[in-house]
Design a protein around this motif. Structure first.
Motif, mmCIF file in Angstrom:
data_model
loop_
_atom_site.group_PDB
_atom_site.id
_atom_site.type_symbol
_atom_site.label_atom_id
_atom_site.label_comp_id
_atom_site.label_asym_id
_atom_site.label_seq_id
_atom_site.Cartn_x
_atom_site.Cartn_y
_atom_site.Cartn_z
ATOM 1 N N HIS A 70 -7.545 3.723 2.613
ATOM 2 C CA HIS A 70 -7.579 5.151 2.330
ATOM 3 C C HIS A 70 -6.560 5.878 3.186
ATOM 4 N N GLU A 96 -8.971 -1.234 -2.812
ATOM 5 C CA GLU A 96 -9.570 0.059 -3.179
ATOM 6 C C GLU A 96 -10.125 0.773 -1.955
ATOM 7 N N LYS A 120 -0.785 3.797 -2.028
ATOM 8 C CA LYS A 120 -2.104 4.223 -1.576
ATOM 9 C C LYS A 120 -2.024 5.185 -0.387
ATOM 10 N N VAL A 166 0.813 -1.207 0.000
ATOM 11 C CA VAL A 166 0.000 0.000 0.000
ATOM 12 C C VAL A 166 0.856 1.270 0.000
#
Lengths: 498, 635
Positions: free
Chosen positions: B457, B454, B374, B371
């Motif tokens: 966050h 997805e 991300k 990640v």
């Protein structure tokens, strides 16, 4: 000061109890509560006035009243000093709270219950004012009767057993004390303690007399191994009874040690100190461990009381400034904290009628105000700094370290155990998942209960941060007590050397 | 101003909680604002001290006075406490702000913020005390807040147990601290720091017998105080509560269990340097415990899988470093490491919090990975934190940790040399577990089954800004304050707040030694990358062939299990025994119940005599008469 303020203080609750007795039975007995509340608050105000008008810088007995009673030999003699005044104020402070607690918890014969409480208040104040052994004995023992009735009539299912156990234990010790008082009269020709302080009791009699007094005080304290009446009495007693028992009746023995055992029998006190240390240490460690395993809330708190009183007896017999001051402070502090804890138990008992720890759990989700207050008292009971519980224990331990480090180490270990049982109790009652469906419908503490518990919480925290008003009150008296003790001891030793 | 620093957090705590229903963000804003003001004032006080030498002792109120046993509520500002003020209020302010974001979904936010501020107050009371009793107040006060915050999610059984464990293990430490205070009062007749410190040198030869051993007074005092420090700072044997304390919300771990409360033990040892300096035995004990903790915690951290537990063991290990720095006599270096550690460890914890947030409350690093793109900001802050922790050159950890190893080397004792070897080896282990955490969290493939990639966050701005500030601290705090804390003129800064009997001379150190640790640290990055990321099968193989070792480490050396049997179960058993056999089985059985039974029995027997038949009575009379006659005749 000609106005007999102490007699007024003692007999005010009795007179109002008499009025209550004469009053008519009514359907809702609010008037009985108002009358007794009014009189107990009046007593409180009077005692506060007494506290503030007392000269703290003098160790003499003040407001002394003297009346000849039986053939001029036994006098009705009253007086207060810096030590006893605080116990009087504690008594008059706790009584109104007890009366308030009856509103929710006592369902039948409330008038008679209030009469018993008021009579008890009279007797307890009398204990702390008496300057004559016979008067002291009368007040001390008469206190048994209302308490016996409170447990026996308004108690739980095993009330008769508990009441008799309580009565037997305490009476057994008291009989010996009565014999000792007669012996003292025979030896010194008086029962006025201020005169006995002067004339001194011969050394060879001291040990026996000390033991006789000790047997009575040890039961009342209670010290190990004569403590087993306390858990039973607490469990069966109604809330107000438990509160008075824990907050005040237990303190009469500690006060007795300070007022009688130490100044009257200095040599014996010195001789028996190891015994008291030994019993105190056992009380602290043993009962803390027993408390850990209780599944009844009231029993757990009762055992914790025994442990806390262990610190008191330990501190008194260190005969150091810190030890004795710590003990007195611990007694006041325990008076407030244990009263609060028993009231807390009473609050949930009134709702669910169970004292079993397993009934509860997760209370904080549904009754947050109550849970917060409970947590405060639990933390005070385990001696968190910033509450009164800490200062008492810490001073006692400081004092005991000066006498015997091993004793101090063991007693300090009790503090760890204290944290264990108190936090575990809190966890099982307040925190965790709610398993019992009934808890979800519980009502939070009502205004009256918040008032009672909140008042106690405020004082526990306030005196934890600023104990000076209390410490100053008994500072000089304690100095004087230690000074006299050491002088007496020296004198007796000199005699021996000659 | 000094009053404001201490009392603003307390006021914030109370006002914030009571006013929770006024507006939506009332508690969050009030508490954060008050602590921020307090932090700003602390920085002013700190620089006022360094520039203008403006230190002093302010007495707020008399607390207790019983004979010679006197203590005041006081605010004592000296170089040492001003450093602690800055650390505590600054990290606290950052954590307050971060919590607004982190706890945003929790219904009990006001309570949480209030606890945080209350903690800050207790910690400040601890560091600004001028006597041992107020220290003890703060000491237990922070313990209480820690208890409340670990158990914040009170519905969780594990959280409750962890909270109780933390409090009780700390109480064992407090037991030692209390005994230390009793001993000090007994011999010195006072519990005021200054008065005690002045008298220490007169008591160096005083011996006493304790539990049958003859031991120096100063040594015994130091050992007792150190037991207190061990409890609070989670040193070996009393460390078990710290990993469990990770049950609390992550901001709590950052503030209490990384940056401030757990360093209180180090603070105590440094503060009492005037006592510790006179006892070589105690200092050696401090060093040994420090070394053991450092390597023990690092070894356990290697095999943990919970992201917070790894960081917790890392904290434990770094505290070990601080202690052995103090033990070899480099108190200022210990304080320096405390200072830099506060920044990068808080950064790591808050960064972990951000990661946990991103993965919707996932804490197992095996279920993370991939990640880095991300969560770019979290990624960078964690990278800085990891670099700083491992001691990568020119970041804060580099200056402080290497200084510890150097000073241990310079102390030139056998124990110092052990400390050097273990210190360097632990630095290597530190790199390994830190990079393992880092790579497994951010690199490799995405391994979480519950949350699709997805859905992960980046955290909101209110959480990222605190990370930014901490990252700046982790980058620069070492370089900027190096001269002031441990440079050649550091004694100008510390003045009398740290005491050296004979200071370690800052001699020349061989060049190869200076380069050794950084070299190991740098080399360990590719090593970790290879073993933990590109070629994990070798480690799996290794784990399977050495299963006992792996289990030993992952079960934390089995210390928890051992304690459970030795203390918890034993106490419960003894408790039951005393209750059932002691109270009920002996005292009651032979006491009141026994007596009443006896009386009943006797009266029953006596009642049988009263039969009512004349011949029975006549028979008894006859017996009596004959006994009387026999007696008379025999006489």
């Amino acid at each position: 000061m000609n106005f007999p303020i102490l007699s007024t203080l003692i007999f005010l609750p009795l007179v109002s109890a008499f009025f209550l007795f004469l009053s008519k039975e009514q359907k809702n007995n609010n008037s009985a509560i108002y009358i007794s509340l009014f009189s107990s608050i009046a007593t409180l105000v009077l005692s506060l006035f007494l506290w503030f008008s007392l000269d703290w810088s003098s160790s003499d007995f003040q407001f002394v009243e003297e009346q000849s009673w039986i053939n001029d030999y036994i006098k009705f003699k009253l007086g207060v000093d810096g030590i006893s005044i605080l116990f009087i104020v504690l008594t008059t402070f706790i009584t109104p709270i007890c009366i308030l607690s009856c509103v929710n918890s006592v369902k039948n014969r409330i008038k008679e219950f209030l009469i018993a409480i008021l009579v008890l208040e009279t007797l307890m104040i009398g204990v702390f004012c008496s300057l004559d052994l016979v008067i002291f004995y009368l007040f001390f023992e008469a206190g048994l009767i209302p308490m016996f009735i409170i447990i026996g009539v308004w108690g739980g299912s095993r009330r008769v057993y508990s009441a008799f156990k309580f009565f037997l234990f305490t009476l057994l010790g008291s009989v010996l004390m009565l014999v000792a008082i007669i012996a003292i009269y025979w030896l010194t020709g008086t029962t006025d303690i201020t005169q006995i302080y002067e004339t001194k009791i011969p050394k060879e009699y001291q040990n026996l007399l000390w033991l006789a007094f000790f047997s009575s005080f040890a039961v009342k304290t209670p010290m190990w191994p004569v403590h087993t009446w306390l858990p039973d009495a607490h469990v069966e007693a109604p809330t107000a009874g438990s509160v008075i028992l824990a907050a005040i009746l237990l303190k009469m023995a500690g006060y007795g040690f300070l007022r009688f055992s130490i100044p009257l029998f200095p040599v014996a006190t010195e001789f028996f100190t190891p015994l008291v240390f030994f019993l105190s240490i056992i009380a602290i460690i043993y009962t803390s461990l027993v408390a850990l395993m209780q599944d009844d809330m009231k029993k757990l708190i009762a055992y914790s009381s025994v442990a806390h009183m262990g610190y008191v007896t330990l501190g008194i017999f260190t005969l150091t400034k810190q030890g004795i001051e710590g003990s007195i402070f611990q007694m006041i502090s325990h008076g407030l904290i244990s009263a609060a804890l028993f009231l807390c138990v009473g609050v949930v008992y009134d709702r669910l009628h169970s004292r079993q720890i397993s009934t509860y759990g997760g209370l904080v989700n549904y009754i947050p105000k109550y849970s917060f207050l409970f947590l405060v008292f639990a933390l005070a009971a385990l001696g968190l700094p910033g509450t009164t519980g800490f200062l008492g224990e810490f001073l006692v331990l400081t004092g005991s370290f000066q006498k015997n480090y091993l004793v101090a180490v063991l007693a300090t270990f009790g503090v760890v155990l204290g944290a264990a049982y108190m936090l575990w109790l809190t966890k099982r009652i307040i925190f965790g998942q709610t398993k019992n469906e009934e808890i979800k419908n519980l009502k939070d503490a009502n205004r009256l209960e918040v008032l009672m518990l909140g008042t106690l919480a405020i004082f526990i925290v306030f005196f934890g941060f600023y104990p000076t008003p209390l410490m100053e009150t008994f500072n000089v008296s304690v100095d004087n007590l230690i000074l006299n003790f050491n002088q007496d001891l020296d004198n007796f030793k000199l005699v021996k050397n000659d | 101003m000094q009053y404001a620093i201490i009392f603003l957090p307390l006021i914030g705590s109370i006002v914030g909680y009571l006013g929770k229903s006024i507006t939506k963000y009332f508690s969050e804003v009030t508490t954060s604002l008050f602590v921020c003001i307090s932090a700003a004032l602390s920085i002013v006080v700190f620089f006022d001290g360094t520039q203008n030498n403006n230190y002093g002792n302010y007495i707020v109120l008399e607390w207790i006075s019983s004979g010679d046993f006197k203590a005041n509520w006081s605010i004592n500002i000296d170089p040492l406490s001003s450093v602690m003020l800055v650390v505590v209020t600054l990290i606290s302010a950052i954590v307050h702000i971060y919590s607004i974001g982190y706890m945003s979904h929790d219904p009990h936010k006001p309570r949480f913020m209030s606890y945080l501020s209350l903690f800050t107050f207790s910690m400040l009371a601890l560091v600004v005390s001028d006597n041992f009793l107020q220290l003890f107040f703060g000491w237990e006060g922070v313990g209480l807040c820690s208890y409340l915050l670990i158990g914040f999610w009170y519905k969780k059984e594990t959280a409750n147990n962890a909270a109780i464990k933390a409090f009780i293990v700390n109480r064992v430490g407090d037991f030692g601290l209390a005994l230390g205070i009793f001993l000090i009062f007994f011999y010195f007749g006072t519990i005021n720091y200054q008065e005690v410190f002045q008298m220490v040198s007169q008591y160096t030869d005083q011996k006493l017998t304790f539990l049958g051993l003859e031991i120096g007074l100063i040594t015994l005092i130091c050992i007792f105080l150190f037991i207190g420090a061990m409890g609070k700072s989670a040193q070996f044997l009393l460390h078990t509560w710290l990993p469990d304390a990770m049950e609390g919300p992550t901001p709590v771990s950052a503030l209490i269990h990384a940056a401030t409360m757990v360093t209180a033990g180090v603070f105590l040892v440094v503060k009492c340097s005037p006592i510790f300096e006179y006892s070589q035995v105690a200092l050696n004990l401090v060093t040994v415990i420090g070394i053991i903790t450092a390597i023990f915690a690092a070894s356990v951290a290697l095999v943990q899988n919970d992201i917070k537990k790894i960081v917790a063991y890392s904290t434990c290990s770094q505290l070990g470093y601080m202690f052995f720095a103090a033990g070899v006599g480099a108190y200022n270096v210990a304080m320096f490491h405390l200072f830099t550690h506060a920044f990068f460890k808080a950064l790591l914890f808050l960064g972990s919090g951000s990661v946990i947030h991103a993965f919707n409350d996932e804490q197992d690093i095996r279920n993370m990975g991939g990640v880095s793109k991300k969560l770019p900001y979290t990624y960078i802050s964690m990278l800085i934190g990891t670099l700083a922790l491992t001691g990568f050159p020119f970041l804060s950890g580099f200056y402080s940790k290497d200084a510890i190893i150097e000073y241990a080397y310079l102390s030139n004792t056998i124990l110092g040399n052990y400390a050097v070897v273990i210190g360097i080896f632990t630095a290597f282990l530190t790199s390994l577990y830190s990079w393992r955490l880092f790579f497994k969290t951010f690199h490799g493939s995405y391994n979480n089954k519950k949350t699709p990639i997805e859905k992960t966050h980046e955290s909101p701005l209110v959480m990222l800004i605190p990370l930014f500030f901490l990252a700046v601290g982790a980058l620069l705090s070492g370089f900027t304050f190096k001269e002031m804390f441990i440079g050649n003129h550091s004694s100008d800064f510390w003045q009398t707040s740290i005491f050296f009997l004979d200071e370690i001379k800052h001699e020349l150190i061989p060049t190869w030694f200076l380069f050794l640790t950084p070299a190991i640290v740098i080399i360990s990055i590719p090593i970790s990358y290879y073993y933990f990321l590109s070629n994990t099968s070798i480690l799996k193989e290794f784990k399977n062939t050495n299963l006992p070792l792996y289990n030993f480490l992952s079960n934390k050396w089995y210390i928890d299990e051992f304690y459970d049997i030795l203390f918890v179960k034993t106490a419960k058993n003894i408790g039951s025994f005393f209750w059932k056999k002691g109270d009920l089985g002996t005292i009651d059985r032979f006491g009141p119940d026994g007596i009443s039974r006896l009386i009943k029995m006797i009266s029953n027997k006596a009642a049988r005599f009263q039969t009512g038949f004349i011949y029975d009575y006549a028979f008894v009379m006859l017996i009596g008469l004959s006994i009387l006659l026999t007696y008379l005749i025999l006489n």
